[in-house]
Scaffold this active site. Structure first.
Site, PDB file in Angstrom:
ATOM      1  N   LYS A  39       0.826  -1.205   0.000  1.00 32.34           N
ATOM      2  CA  LYS A  39       0.000   0.000   0.000  1.00 32.34           C
ATOM      3  C   LYS A  39       0.861   1.256   0.000  1.00 32.34           C
ATOM      4  CE  LYS A  39      -1.361   0.638   4.839  1.00 32.34           C
ATOM      5  NZ  LYS A  39      -2.398   0.372   5.810  1.00 32.34           N
ATOM      6  N   ARG A  40       2.079   1.126   0.469  1.00 31.52           N
ATOM      7  CA  ARG A  40       2.973   2.286   0.456  1.00 31.52           C
ATOM      8  C   ARG A  40       3.479   2.623  -0.953  1.00 31.52           C
ATOM      9  NH1 ARG A  40       7.349   1.043   3.997  1.00 31.52           N
ATOM     10  NH2 ARG A  40       6.135  -0.807   4.474  1.00 31.52           N
TER      11      ARG A  40
END
Ligand code: GLU
Length: 503
Positions: free
Chosen positions: A265-266
């Site tokens: 998700k980063r």
């Protein structure tokens, strides 16, 4: 043949990752293709990881992309409830069955004792310390303790868990539809907790029990669950459900755009692109995660993009509607290797779908957006504007901005281009052109072009040399669709005003 029953089984521990949507999609496609049933089950046995809003998010994301459910917590169905927390009373009997057949045992170890075990095994250089057939013999459980003591502890209400008794030497075989035979030696598995001390089952027990009770025929899920599959296979065997064990298909990972490692998700935050289907507002931290929807991707384009991340039709064809996917999809054509998350490809799909969008649909969107700015244009004009701009925008939301010069007299001109292109010749042509257009009664692209053609020819000027200056004068920018069409749409009065502003 037994009818296909598949399930998507997310845990409401946060926003559904785009990879989760792909898992749901492949399940859905198999169900629809075979006239089977698509089930959604919420796996919320880990109450400590429960995130409010996550379930609603899953529902909204699936609806947005067009995945419909036949049975779910929201639609009900013959196997309700579809939330594991609401099924809590159903699991204990299966744990008891395992205890009775000698395939599970009570364990009373405290977390300190478990830590000690780990330290002890690490000190003894055991490579991967775990609670298993060897270490269990040193622990406090119903295998090592005398029967009457176990009974006494249970009666005294001492906290306990129920663990799976993994055999010491056994080859566990899984026939995965994507990977073929996967062989795992039981010595690499640990004695997984099946029932927690709070009376809740763990993922492993609840997942297997529910798949069995819900008559699931195929388990299509992410590759990260492959290591759990041998435990599940053992559970099916010990519960006597081997013949109704579903077929497994573990989907390849989604990789970072450069192919180096799993998409996280980063990555989205860092790369400025969405890795979630719809926006997620993290109430706990205030962080906002971008969604495909809010970034301007059409659901059809997102769907098409996702469908090809791991599956291929075996041809060069790339444009797939949901109907066509249902027709073409087969589990056999899902690849084994990870798929790069190429966001440029997602943009390309979006553009393709915008090109296919009817001008009228686009015009309705543009009308609504312009209305917010207090601008109103005739709908026939809006349709023409959209026809001209549809090849030039990547996202629908870019349209009002891209169309600015159709409804706003330029107040500034691209300075660099102006310096390079606006010269005496350009000024002369603009002046003459304005004059000619003043008396033109048939204000259409062809006539407008005809005039500038005449003027440049008469003055010995190459038309191509002044065209960009004319575009600048009319629109303020250096690029756009056919200028004569733009001028026709802008209309005579406004055109004369704009040319008047520069000469
Ligand atoms: N609850 C698991 C998850 O969150 C489901 C895994 C499975 O499909 O078995 O992905």
């Amino acid at each position: 043949m037994t009818p296909v029953r598949v399930r998507f089984a997310p845990s409401p521990t946060g926003p559904l990752h785009i990879g989760g949507v792909r898992t749901a999609l492949y399940n859905y496609l198999l169900a629809k293709k075979t006239g089977g049933t698509m089930i959604l089950r919420i796996e919320d046995t880990d109450q400590t990881r429960f995130v409010p809003g996550a379930e609603e998010y899953i529902k909204e994301a699936l609806e947005w992309i067009g995945i419909t459910l036949d049975e779910s917590p929201w639609h009900g169905g013959p196997h309700a409830p579809y939330r594991q927390s609401e099924r809590k009373p159903m699991y204990m009997q299966y744990a008891m069955q395992l205890l009775e057949s000698g395939n599970a045992y009570y364990a009373f170890d405290t977390s300190e004792e478990l830590d000690e075990m780990r330290t002890r095994l690490e000190a003894a250089k055991v490579p991967d310390p775990k609670y298993n057939s060897i270490s269990r013999m040193e622990m406090k459980n119903s295998i090592t303790m005398p029967e009457d003591e176990v009974k006494a502890w249970l009666e005294a209400g001492k906290p306990y868990v129920i663990r799976l008794k993994v055999p010491r030497k056994e080859e566990v075989r899984i026939n995965d539809l994507i990977r073929g035979w996967v062989m795992v030696h039981s010595s690499t598995l640990d004695d997984k907790v099946l029932m927690k001390s709070d009376g809740m089952p763990t993922y492993h027990l609840a997942n297997v029990v529910d798949d069995y009770l819900m008559k699931i025929t195929h388990v299509i899920r992410g590759e990260e669950w492959l290591p759990s599959a041998p435990t599940h296979v053992l559970l099916y065997k010990f519960l006597g459900w081997e013949t109704s064990m579903p077929q497994f298909a573990h989907l390849p990972l989604l990789l970072k755009p450069d192919g180096n490692g799993k998409l996280s998700k980063r990555d989205g935050d860092m790369g400025g692109y969405p890795v979630f289907p719809i926006e997620w507002n993290d109430k706990a931290t205030g962080a906002v995660f971008m969604g495909f929807r809010e970034s301007g991707y059409l659901p059809e384009a997102t769907l098409n993009f996702l469908s090809l991340l791991g599956w291929n039709p075996g041809t060069q064809e790339e444009i797939f509607s949901m109907e066509k996917l249902i027709e073409t999809f087969t589990v056999e054509r899902i690849g084994k290797s990870g798929s790069k998350f190429d966001i440029q490809k997602a943009k390309w799909f979006n553009q393709e779908y915008l090109k296919m969008m009817p001008n009228e649909t686009m015009a309705a969107f543009l009308a609504a957006e312009l209305k917010k700015k207090g601008v109103e244009l005739e709908s026939s004009k809006l349709v023409r504007i959209c026809a001209l701009l549809k090849e030039r925008v990547m996202f629908l939301k870019d349209l009002p901005n891209e169309a600015t010069y159709f409804y706003q007299t330029p107040t500034s001109y691209d300075a660099e281009l102006w310096a390079a292109k606006w010269n005496d010749e350009a000024k002369l042509v603009a002046t003459e052109w304005k004059k000619a257009l003043e008396t033109e009664t048939n204000f259409v692209a062809e006539q407008i072009k005809h005039h500038i053609h005449d003027i440049t020819e008469k003055n010995g000027i190459k038309m191509g040399k002044v065209m960009q200056a004319m575009r600048l004068a009319m629109t303020g920018v250096g690029a756009g669709p056919d200028l004569m069409q733009i001028i026709e749409i802008i209309g005579k009065v406004e055109t004369l005003k704009r040319l008047g502003n520069v000469v």
